[in-house]
Design a protein around this motif. Structure first.
Motif, PDB file in Angstrom:
ATOM      1  N   SER A  45       0.857  -1.184   0.000  1.00 54.04           N
ATOM      2  CA  SER A  45       0.000   0.000   0.000  1.00 54.04           C
ATOM      3  C   SER A  45       0.889   1.229   0.000  1.00 54.04           C
ATOM      4  O   SER A  45       2.032   1.177   0.464  1.00 54.04           O
ATOM      5  N   PRO A  46       0.371   2.367  -0.493  1.00 52.82           N
ATOM      6  CA  PRO A  46       1.196   3.573  -0.567  1.00 52.82           C
ATOM      7  C   PRO A  46       1.548   4.168   0.797  1.00 52.82           C
ATOM      8  O   PRO A  46       2.569   4.830   0.909  1.00 52.82           O
ATOM      9  N   GLU A  47       0.720   3.957   1.806  1.00 49.03           N
ATOM     10  CA  GLU A  47       1.004   4.516   3.132  1.00 49.03           C
ATOM     11  C   GLU A  47       1.030   3.398   4.166  1.00 49.03           C
ATOM     12  O   GLU A  47       0.063   3.204   4.893  1.00 49.03           O
ATOM     13  N   PRO A  48       2.147   2.651   4.251  1.00 46.42           N
ATOM     14  CA  PRO A  48       2.163   1.466   5.113  1.00 46.42           C
ATOM     15  C   PRO A  48       1.885   1.775   6.578  1.00 46.42           C
ATOM     16  O   PRO A  48       1.151   1.038   7.234  1.00 46.42           O
ATOM     17  N   GLY A  49       2.450   2.892   7.105  1.00 48.75           N
ATOM     18  CA  GLY A  49       2.261   3.209   8.521  1.00 48.75           C
ATOM     19  C   GLY A  49       0.795   3.368   8.866  1.00 48.75           C
ATOM     20  O   GLY A  49       0.275   2.742   9.788  1.00 48.75           O
ATOM     21  N   THR A  50       0.107   4.219   8.096  1.00 51.71           N
ATOM     22  CA  THR A  50      -1.305   4.462   8.330  1.00 51.71           C
ATOM     23  C   THR A  50      -2.114   3.190   8.119  1.00 51.71           C
ATOM     24  O   THR A  50      -2.999   2.850   8.912  1.00 51.71           O
ATOM     25  N   PHE A  51      -1.796   2.463   7.046  1.00 53.00           N
ATOM     26  CA  PHE A  51      -2.551   1.261   6.701  1.00 53.00           C
ATOM     27  C   PHE A  51      -2.527   0.244   7.837  1.00 53.00           C
ATOM     28  O   PHE A  51      -3.571  -0.215   8.312  1.00 53.00           O
ATOM     29  N   TRP A  52      -1.325  -0.081   8.328  1.00 48.14           N
ATOM     30  CA  TRP A  52      -1.226  -1.088   9.393  1.00 48.14           C
ATOM     31  C   TRP A  52      -1.728  -0.548  10.710  1.00 48.14           C
ATOM     32  O   TRP A  52      -2.264  -1.310  11.533  1.00 48.14           O
ATOM     33  N   GLY A  53      -1.593   0.751  10.916  1.00 45.67           N
ATOM     34  CA  GLY A  53      -2.171   1.363  12.117  1.00 45.67           C
ATOM     35  C   GLY A  53      -3.672   1.146  12.157  1.00 45.67           C
ATOM     36  O   GLY A  53      -4.224   0.739  13.180  1.00 45.67           O
ATOM     37  N   TYR A  54      -4.333   1.400  11.010  1.00 46.33           N
ATOM     38  CA  TYR A  54      -5.785   1.218  10.940  1.00 46.33           C
ATOM     39  C   TYR A  54      -6.154  -0.240  11.171  1.00 46.33           C
ATOM     40  O   TYR A  54      -7.140  -0.543  11.838  1.00 46.33           O
ATOM     41  N   ILE A  55      -5.360  -1.155  10.607  1.00 49.37           N
ATOM     42  CA  ILE A  55      -5.683  -2.582  10.754  1.00 49.37           C
ATOM     43  C   ILE A  55      -5.591  -3.004  12.214  1.00 49.37           C
ATOM     44  O   ILE A  55      -6.480  -3.685  12.738  1.00 49.37           O
ATOM     45  N   VAL A  56      -4.534  -2.545  12.903  1.00 52.79           N
ATOM     46  CA  VAL A  56      -4.376  -2.912  14.317  1.00 52.79           C
ATOM     47  C   VAL A  56      -5.530  -2.350  15.142  1.00 52.79           C
ATOM     48  O   VAL A  56      -6.145  -3.059  15.949  1.00 52.79           O
ATOM     49  N   VAL A  57      -5.845  -1.054  14.940  1.00 53.29           N
ATOM     50  CA  VAL A  57      -6.943  -0.430  15.688  1.00 53.29           C
ATOM     51  C   VAL A  57      -8.253  -1.160  15.400  1.00 53.29           C
ATOM     52  O   VAL A  57      -9.032  -1.477  16.310  1.00 53.29           O
ATOM     53  N   GLN A  58      -8.473  -1.482  14.133  1.00 49.99           N
ATOM     54  CA  GLN A  58      -9.712  -2.130  13.725  1.00 49.99           C
ATOM     55  C   GLN A  58      -9.877  -3.488  14.417  1.00 49.99           C
ATOM     56  O   GLN A  58     -10.978  -3.837  14.854  1.00 49.99           O
ATOM     57  N   LEU A  59      -8.779  -4.224  14.533  1.00 53.37           N
ATOM     58  CA  LEU A  59      -8.858  -5.557  15.155  1.00 53.37           C
ATOM     59  C   LEU A  59      -9.131  -5.472  16.653  1.00 53.37           C
ATOM     60  O   LEU A  59      -9.613  -6.419  17.261  1.00 53.37           O
ATOM     61  N   MET A  60      -8.803  -4.299  17.275  1.00 53.68           N
ATOM     62  CA  MET A  60      -8.952  -4.180  18.724  1.00 53.68           C
ATOM     63  C   MET A  60     -10.371  -3.820  19.151  1.00 53.68           C
ATOM     64  O   MET A  60     -10.760  -4.040  20.302  1.00 53.68           O
ATOM     65  N   ILE A  61     -11.159  -3.259  18.227  1.00 52.73           N
ATOM     66  CA  ILE A  61     -12.422  -2.630  18.624  1.00 52.73           C
ATOM     67  C   ILE A  61     -13.502  -3.631  19.060  1.00 52.73           C
ATOM     68  O   ILE A  61     -14.105  -3.481  20.124  1.00 52.73           O
TER      69      ILE A  61
END
Lengths: 146, 118
Positions: B62-78
Motif C-alpha cells: 500500500s502507498p502509506e504502510p504506517g497508516t494502513f497497518w495502524g488502521y488494521i491494528v486499531v480495527q482488530l482491537m475494537i
C-alpha cells in the motif's frame, strides 16, 4: 458452548460509567485509540514536517486517553479530572478547528481536531458537549454538595 | 483481493450494526448470538490482514504502510472491547456500544480501502 451472558438489568443511576456513560466511554475509547495511533505514528516518523500540528495531535490523544480513563473510573477525583479533560477537549477542537481553517498550510488535515473534526464525521466537535452534559447529569446531588 | 474482502467486511459489520441498532430501539442488551456475529466480522478482518500482509511481502504494497497497518491494528482491537463490554453492561447501552463499535469498523474499513486503492 459454555459461554453465557448475564441477565439483562436496569441501568444504575448516578455513575459516570454505567448506562449511557458506558456508551460515552466507548466512544471516547475509540477516539483515544485512534488519536494515539495517529499521533504516535506522526511524531515518530515526521515530526519535523509540521511540528505544531503533530504536537497538537499528540495533545488530543492525551486528552482523549485521560477523558476515557477518568469517565470510566468516575470517583470524585476522577470526575474533576474528567471535567478538566472535556473542557480542554472543547477548547482544543474549537481552537484547532479555527486555526486549521485560517492557516491551512500548517494543518494538512493532520489532527483529529482539524476542520472541527470534519474527517471524523464531526464527532470530535459533538463529543465534548456530550461529555459535559453527562458529567452535569451525573453530578453528585445532596445537602453537602452544589 | 483486498477490495472484495473489504466490501464483505463492510457488509457484515453494517448488518451487525443494524442488528445492534434494532436492539437499542427495543431496549435490549447485547445477546450472545450478536457476539458470534462480531466474531465472524473479526475473523474476516483477520483474513483480510493476512491477505494484505502476503500481498505486501510480495511487493504489491500500500502507498502509506504506517497508516494502513495502524488502521488494521486499531480495527482488530475494537470488537473484542465491545464484546467485553457486553458482559459488563447488561442494559440497552451495551447495544449502543456494539453499534458504535460496528460503525467504527465500517469507517476504518472504508479508510483502509481508500488507502489501498491509493
Amino acid at each position: 458452548m459454555g459461554i453465557k451472558l448475564p441477565e439483562q438489568t436496569a441501568p444504575a443511576p448516578g455513575s459516570t460509567s454505567s448506562g449511557p456513560g458506558r456508551a460515552l466511554v466507548a466512544v471516547y475509547g475509540v477516539f483515544a485509540l485512534a488519536a494515539t495511533a495517529r499521533a504516535g505514528f506522526q511524531i515518530a516518523t515526521k515530526l519535523g514536517e509540521a511540528p505544531l500540528a503533530y504536537l497538537l495531535s499528540g495533545l488530543s490523544a492525551v486528552v482523549y486517553v485521560v477523558a476515557t480513563v477518568a469517565l470510566a473510573k468516575g470517583s470524585p477525583r476522577a470526575r474533576r479530572v474528567a471535567w478538566a479533560a472535556v473542557l480542554v477537549e472543547l477548547v482544543g477542537v474549537l481552537a484547532v478547528g479555527a486555526l486549521s481553517l485560517l492557516d491551512a498550510s500548517d494543518f494538512p488535515d493532520e489532527t483529529v481536531w482539524s476542520g472541527f473534526g470534519a474527517g471524523y464525521g464531526y464527532v470530535p466537535l459533538v463529543l465534548p458537549f456530550l461529555g459535559i452534559a453527562w458529567l452535569w447529569h451525573t453530578r453528585p446531588r445532596g445537602p453537602s454538595t452544589d | 483481493m483486498v477490495g472484495p474482502l473489504a466490501l464483505i467486511v463492510i457488509g457484515a459489520a453494517t448488518v451487525l450494526a443494524a442488528w445492534a441498532a434494532w436492539f437499542v430501539v427495543r431496549d435490549r442488551a447485547v445477546i450472545l448470538r450478536q457476539l458470534w456475529g462480531g466474531a465472524v466480522v473479526e475473523g474476516l478482518m483477520v483474513v483480510q490482514a493476512a491477505v494484505a500482509l502476503v500481498l505486501v511481502l510480495n511487493g504489491t504494497g500500500s502507498p502509506e504502510p504506517g497508516t494502513f497497518w495502524g488502521y488494521i491494528v486499531v480495527q482488530l482491537m475494537i470488537l473484542p472491547f465491545a464484546a467485553a463490554w457486553a458482559f459488563a453492561e447488561r442494559t440497552r447501552w451495551s447495544s449502543v456500544v456494539l453499534l458504535v463499535a460496528c460503525l467504527t469498523v465500517v469507517f476504518l474499513e472504508y479508510r483502509l480501502l481508500q488507502i489501498w486503492m491509493g
